[in-house]
Enzyme design. Sequence first.
Site, PDB file in Angstrom:
ATOM      1  CB  SER A 145       3.645   4.112   1.256  1.00 38.25           C
ATOM      2  OG  SER A 145       3.722   4.566  -0.151  1.00 38.25           O
ATOM      3  CE1 TYR A 158      -1.926   4.493   0.850  1.00 38.06           C
ATOM      4  CE2 TYR A 158       0.053   5.657  -0.078  1.00 38.06           C
ATOM      5  CZ  TYR A 158      -0.543   4.335   0.172  1.00 38.06           C
ATOM      6  OH  TYR A 158      -0.055   3.141   0.057  1.00 38.06           O
ATOM      7  CE  LYS A 162       0.336   3.491   3.581  1.00 38.25           C
ATOM      8  NZ  LYS A 162       0.543   2.086   4.169  1.00 38.25           N
TER       9      LYS A 162
END
Length: 260
Positions: A145, A158, A162
């Site tokens: 991402s 998150y 990532k």
Amino acid sequence: MDVRLDGRRALVTGANSGIGRAIALALAEAGAKTAVNWVTHPEAADEVVHVIEEGGGTALAVRADVSKPDEVAAMFEAVDKAWGGIDILVNNAGIDGKRQLGWESDLDAWRRVLEVNLFGAFHCAREALRRMVPAGRGTILNITSVHEVIAWTGYSAYTTAKAGLSMLTKTLAQEAAPHGVRVLSLAPGAIKTPINKDVWSDPTMRADLLDKIPMNRLGEAEEIGRLVVMLVSDVAAYVTATTVFADGGMTDYPDFEKGG
Ligand code: BGC
């Protein structure tokens, strides 16, 4: 140039929705036999398989919670049994978790994001490499991402997952390169999928999001699907150990347009 993947055997995790679904459809359209991993909503996986078969392709729905190593091992065995091995793994399965500031975080929720997004990708990569390294070929593509490099308040699990996945890519790529196996990442920006529906369906939040994208639009899942086909194909034969960004310029920090 006609980019084809005929004869290749692919597995896409989280392939029954959003970006994963578009990737599975694109790989199959390019001729790859495509295994559609799912963990909830079997009917959505069946629909993807159905669309692929209607188009003359070959597909298989395979259930596994990627955070569970035993389930991942069984999934790879199912693909071996059906097609005799694997050439392409796309680690797409991911969750963003509930928005929560670091100091207010529920530890189980934080851990779950890491277990799915980072451990899940590792479990699958490990199984894939155990097959690809002896075969002397194969490609692993990790969907990261923009948040592998952009901090995001409320999403520390998150962003950490990532960023970790990005370094996992580089390290596994270094290990696997001498064996003819490529490992790389693709970092999407804001792609219009169910994961961010609350943002793009709300006019105020959508306008704020568009301000962060120089191209002034969200991406479409199909745009990621097409790029994945390129990256796992021989067109990208010399690309490994790196992240390709597809974000409409989000990582170009458009606020600097106004001055620095
Ligand atoms: C997230 C989306 C978000 C995008 C840009 C992605 O990784 O899953 O919810 O819109 O990053 O911030």
